[in-house]
Write a protein that holds these residues in place. Structure first.
Motif, PDB file in Angstrom:
ATOM      1  N   LEU A  34      39.867  47.930  68.306  1.00 60.01           N
ATOM      2  CA  LEU A  34      38.564  48.563  68.486  1.00 60.01           C
ATOM      3  C   LEU A  34      38.119  49.051  67.113  1.00 60.01           C
ATOM      4  N   GLN A  35      37.189  48.333  66.526  1.00 56.19           N
ATOM      5  CA  GLN A  35      36.619  48.716  65.235  1.00 56.19           C
ATOM      6  C   GLN A  35      35.462  49.660  65.493  1.00 56.19           C
ATOM      7  N   MET A  36      35.536  50.850  64.937  1.00 59.32           N
ATOM      8  CA  MET A  36      34.513  51.867  65.160  1.00 59.32           C
ATOM      9  C   MET A  36      33.845  52.209  63.844  1.00 59.32           C
ATOM     10  N   ASN A  37      32.569  51.943  63.747  1.00 54.97           N
ATOM     11  CA  ASN A  37      31.785  52.225  62.552  1.00 54.97           C
ATOM     12  C   ASN A  37      30.712  53.261  62.866  1.00 54.97           C
ATOM     13  N   SER A  38      30.169  53.832  61.831  1.00 55.11           N
ATOM     14  CA  SER A  38      29.098  54.826  61.974  1.00 55.11           C
ATOM     15  C   SER A  38      29.467  55.886  63.016  1.00 55.11           C
ATOM     16  N   LEU A  39      30.646  56.417  62.877  1.00 57.76           N
ATOM     17  CA  LEU A  39      31.144  57.362  63.868  1.00 57.76           C
ATOM     18  C   LEU A  39      30.335  58.652  63.881  1.00 57.76           C
ATOM     19  N   LYS A  40      30.217  59.211  65.067  1.00 61.89           N
ATOM     20  CA  LYS A  40      29.461  60.440  65.277  1.00 61.89           C
ATOM     21  C   LYS A  40      30.392  61.504  65.862  1.00 61.89           C
ATOM     22  N   PRO A  41      30.073  62.772  65.698  1.00 59.09           N
ATOM     23  CA  PRO A  41      30.916  63.813  66.303  1.00 59.09           C
ATOM     24  C   PRO A  41      31.093  63.629  67.812  1.00 59.09           C
ATOM     25  N   GLU A  42      30.101  63.108  68.475  1.00 57.15           N
ATOM     26  CA  GLU A  42      30.208  62.900  69.919  1.00 57.15           C
ATOM     27  C   GLU A  42      31.149  61.763  70.306  1.00 57.15           C
ATOM     28  N   ASP A  43      31.659  61.035  69.313  1.00 57.78           N
ATOM     29  CA  ASP A  43      32.677  60.016  69.585  1.00 57.78           C
ATOM     30  C   ASP A  43      34.080  60.635  69.650  1.00 57.78           C
ATOM     31  N   THR A  44      34.191  61.906  69.347  1.00 59.33           N
ATOM     32  CA  THR A  44      35.479  62.588  69.400  1.00 59.33           C
ATOM     33  C   THR A  44      36.045  62.549  70.814  1.00 59.33           C
ATOM     34  N   ALA A  45      37.258  62.031  70.931  1.00 62.49           N
ATOM     35  CA  ALA A  45      37.891  61.878  72.243  1.00 62.49           C
ATOM     36  C   ALA A  45      39.284  61.300  72.051  1.00 62.49           C
ATOM     37  N   VAL A  46      40.036  61.266  73.132  1.00 65.93           N
ATOM     38  CA  VAL A  46      41.266  60.472  73.180  1.00 65.93           C
ATOM     39  C   VAL A  46      40.868  59.082  73.651  1.00 65.93           C
ATOM     40  N   TYR A  47      41.270  58.086  72.899  1.00 67.23           N
ATOM     41  CA  TYR A  47      40.912  56.705  73.208  1.00 67.23           C
ATOM     42  C   TYR A  47      42.122  55.996  73.825  1.00 67.23           C
ATOM     43  N   TYR A  48      41.841  55.263  74.885  1.00 70.22           N
ATOM     44  CA  TYR A  48      42.877  54.542  75.617  1.00 70.22           C
ATOM     45  C   TYR A  48      42.543  53.056  75.666  1.00 70.22           C
ATOM     46  N   CYS A  49      43.564  52.227  75.485  1.00 73.07           N
ATOM     47  CA  CYS A  49      43.380  50.814  75.780  1.00 73.07           C
ATOM     48  C   CYS A  49      43.997  50.529  77.140  1.00 73.07           C
ATOM     49  N   ALA A  50      43.489  49.479  77.756  1.00 76.30           N
ATOM     50  CA  ALA A  50      43.956  49.112  79.091  1.00 76.30           C
ATOM     51  C   ALA A  50      43.913  47.600  79.240  1.00 76.30           C
ATOM     52  N   ALA A  51      44.788  47.079  80.087  1.00 76.29           N
ATOM     53  CA  ALA A  51      44.858  45.648  80.318  1.00 76.29           C
ATOM     54  C   ALA A  51      44.762  45.373  81.811  1.00 76.29           C
ATOM     55  N   ALA A  52      44.004  44.347  82.143  1.00 75.40           N
ATOM     56  CA  ALA A  52      43.821  43.967  83.535  1.00 75.40           C
ATOM     57  C   ALA A  52      44.324  42.548  83.757  1.00 75.40           C
ATOM     58  N   ARG A  53      45.073  42.355  84.833  1.00 72.79           N
ATOM     59  CA  ARG A  53      45.544  41.018  85.193  1.00 72.79           C
ATOM     60  C   ARG A  53      44.392  40.254  85.825  1.00 72.79           C
ATOM     61  N   ALA A  54      43.427  39.957  85.014  1.00 65.55           N
ATOM     62  CA  ALA A  54      42.214  39.324  85.508  1.00 65.55           C
ATOM     63  C   ALA A  54      41.538  38.586  84.371  1.00 65.55           C
ATOM     64  N   SER A  55      40.724  37.616  84.744  1.00 61.37           N
ATOM     65  CA  SER A  55      39.985  36.863  83.734  1.00 61.37           C
ATOM     66  C   SER A  55      38.749  37.606  83.266  1.00 61.37           C
ATOM     67  N   PHE A  56      38.257  38.501  84.139  1.00 58.52           N
ATOM     68  CA  PHE A  56      37.035  39.221  83.835  1.00 58.52           C
ATOM     69  C   PHE A  56      37.340  40.691  83.581  1.00 58.52           C
ATOM     70  N   ALA A  57      36.566  41.267  82.708  1.00 56.50           N
ATOM     71  CA  ALA A  57      36.698  42.692  82.422  1.00 56.50           C
ATOM     72  C   ALA A  57      35.780  43.479  83.352  1.00 56.50           C
ATOM     73  N   SER A  58      35.970  44.763  83.360  1.00 56.72           N
ATOM     74  CA  SER A  58      35.157  45.648  84.183  1.00 56.72           C
ATOM     75  C   SER A  58      34.933  46.952  83.448  1.00 56.72           C
ATOM     76  N   THR A  59      33.855  47.638  83.796  1.00 54.58           N
ATOM     77  CA  THR A  59      33.611  48.957  83.231  1.00 54.58           C
ATOM     78  C   THR A  59      34.353  50.038  84.013  1.00 54.58           C
ATOM     79  N   SER A  60      34.971  49.675  85.113  1.00 49.77           N
ATOM     80  CA  SER A  60      35.669  50.633  85.955  1.00 49.77           C
ATOM     81  C   SER A  60      37.134  50.762  85.553  1.00 49.77           C
ATOM     82  N   SER A  61      37.596  51.970  85.387  1.00 46.75           N
ATOM     83  CA  SER A  61      38.988  52.183  84.984  1.00 46.75           C
ATOM     84  C   SER A  61      39.965  51.700  86.052  1.00 46.75           C
ATOM     85  N   SER A  62      39.543  51.682  87.304  1.00 46.82           N
ATOM     86  CA  SER A  62      40.435  51.270  88.374  1.00 46.82           C
ATOM     87  C   SER A  62      40.744  49.777  88.337  1.00 46.82           C
TER      88      SER A  62
END
Length: 120
Positions: free
Chosen positions: A77-105
């Motif tokens: 995850l390349q992050m440029n032009s970072l802003k204070p509101e980008d402050t957070a804990v960042y997590y990567c996740a993998a899905a056993r699927a061909s398609f991605a989703s915006t849902s964490s579940s």
């Protein structure tokens, strides 16, 4: 197992690259997602990549880029032009699927998270 690297403290306008390395499984056939959780807030979708391409949250579109190196079994995850509101804990996740989703579940495996702090 997924392990994130690359978090830290950066000034507003700066850049960071997060890495998500996998052990014990090949990520080449998995959809990969990135999420973040700021203090006191719910976990939110940042972006994802699959065979069909990548998608991003509106808040990071044009600033963040997701990529993957299947030979290294790593997503980035390349992050440029970072802003204070980008402050957070960042997590990567993998899905056993061909398609991605915006849902964490949708995702089966999660990293432990890495802190990103953007100072103003």
């Amino acid at each position: 197992q997924l392990v994130e690297f690359g978090g830290g403290l950066v000034q507003a306008g700066g850049s960071l690259r997060l890495s998500c390395a996998a052990s014990g499984r090949s990520l080449s056939t998995y959809a990969m997602g990135w999420f973040r959780q700021a203090l006191g807030k719910e976990r939110e979708f940042v972006g994802a990549i699959s065979w069909s391409g990548s998608t991003y949250a509106d808040s990071v579109k044009g600033r963040f880029t997701i990529s993957r190196d299947n030979a290294k079994n790593t997503a980035y995850l390349q992050m440029n032009s970072l802003k204070p509101e980008d402050t957070a804990v960042y997590y990567c996740a993998a899905a056993r699927a061909s398609f991605a989703s915006t849902s964490s579940s949708w995702y089966n495996y999660w990293g432990q998270g890495t802190q990103v702090t953007v100072s103003s």
